[in-house]
Design an enzyme around this catalytic site. Sequence first.
Site, PDB file in Angstrom:
ATOM      1  N   LYS A 116     -41.203 -48.595  20.735  1.00 34.27           N
ATOM      2  CA  LYS A 116     -42.420 -48.018  21.315  1.00 34.27           C
ATOM      3  C   LYS A 116     -43.584 -48.076  20.340  1.00 34.27           C
ATOM      4  O   LYS A 116     -43.443 -47.717  19.176  1.00 34.27           O
ATOM      5  CB  LYS A 116     -42.153 -46.560  21.709  1.00 34.27           C
ATOM      6  CG  LYS A 116     -43.282 -45.917  22.476  1.00 34.27           C
ATOM      7  CD  LYS A 116     -42.745 -44.883  23.449  1.00 34.27           C
ATOM      8  CE  LYS A 116     -43.826 -44.253  24.282  1.00 34.27           C
ATOM      9  NZ  LYS A 116     -44.598 -45.180  25.088  1.00 34.27           N
ATOM     10  N   GLY A 159     -41.351 -44.815  13.241  1.00 37.72           N
ATOM     11  CA  GLY A 159     -40.581 -45.952  12.739  1.00 37.72           C
ATOM     12  C   GLY A 159     -41.194 -47.287  13.128  1.00 37.72           C
ATOM     13  O   GLY A 159     -41.247 -48.226  12.325  1.00 37.72           O
ATOM     14  N   CYS A 160     -41.680 -47.370  14.346  1.00 38.02           N
ATOM     15  CA  CYS A 160     -42.274 -48.619  14.840  1.00 38.02           C
ATOM     16  C   CYS A 160     -43.573 -48.929  14.099  1.00 38.02           C
ATOM     17  O   CYS A 160     -43.867 -50.088  13.792  1.00 38.02           O
ATOM     18  CB  CYS A 160     -42.503 -48.546  16.346  1.00 38.02           C
ATOM     19  SG  CYS A 160     -40.951 -48.342  17.262  1.00 38.02           S
ATOM     20  N   THR A 161     -44.347 -47.896  13.810  1.00 41.54           N
ATOM     21  CA  THR A 161     -45.587 -48.084  13.060  1.00 41.54           C
ATOM     22  C   THR A 161     -45.278 -48.546  11.643  1.00 41.54           C
ATOM     23  O   THR A 161     -45.887 -49.498  11.146  1.00 41.54           O
ATOM     24  CB  THR A 161     -46.397 -46.771  13.041  1.00 41.54           C
ATOM     25  OG1 THR A 161     -46.721 -46.429  14.389  1.00 41.54           O
ATOM     26  CG2 THR A 161     -47.662 -46.914  12.222  1.00 41.54           C
ATOM     27  N   ALA A 192     -44.203 -52.219  11.750  1.00 35.32           N
ATOM     28  CA  ALA A 192     -45.331 -53.114  12.018  1.00 35.32           C
ATOM     29  C   ALA A 192     -46.217 -53.264  10.788  1.00 35.32           C
ATOM     30  O   ALA A 192     -46.628 -54.380  10.434  1.00 35.32           O
ATOM     31  CB  ALA A 192     -46.145 -52.595  13.198  1.00 35.32           C
TER      32      ALA A 192
END
Length: 154
Positions: A39, A44-46, A49
């Site tokens: 998402k 974690g995704c940020t 990225a």
Amino acid sequence: MALNEGDVAPAFTLMRDGGGMVSLADFKGQKLVLYAYPKDDTPGCTQEAIAFNGLRAAFAGAGTVILGISPDPVKSHDKFKAKHKLDFALAADEAQQALQDYGIWVEKSMYGRTYMGVERTTFLIDADGKIARIWRKVKVAGHAEEVLAAAQGL
């Protein structure tokens, strides 16, 4: 069906940030890091990225392009990219077809509730379209660096 290293990467064509389209065929002759994340704009995704974005030049030096993929819509990807100044494409797989083809749209559970979601996974696809490496159930810390080392060695 789970993919294995050495398999031909499943073809896909998806909407991408900015409103264009992106497909596996766009990367023919180049190495591709296809990283799937659950998402946009979650911790974690940020972090993942930003880590890949920070190594963009080193990946380019290794002849490797980065592409993120999640089930979020294009509008969400556009906001995520702008907020964190990401300089690589994000594919929107709202129908989860590519995620299913790659075997990473899976049943998950949290707080006793089960749901379908993305298993954080990275695929390193070689210039011939074959999967050279797979990292499943990725732990974000140090992951981008590990993928870069593999890309440089390919």
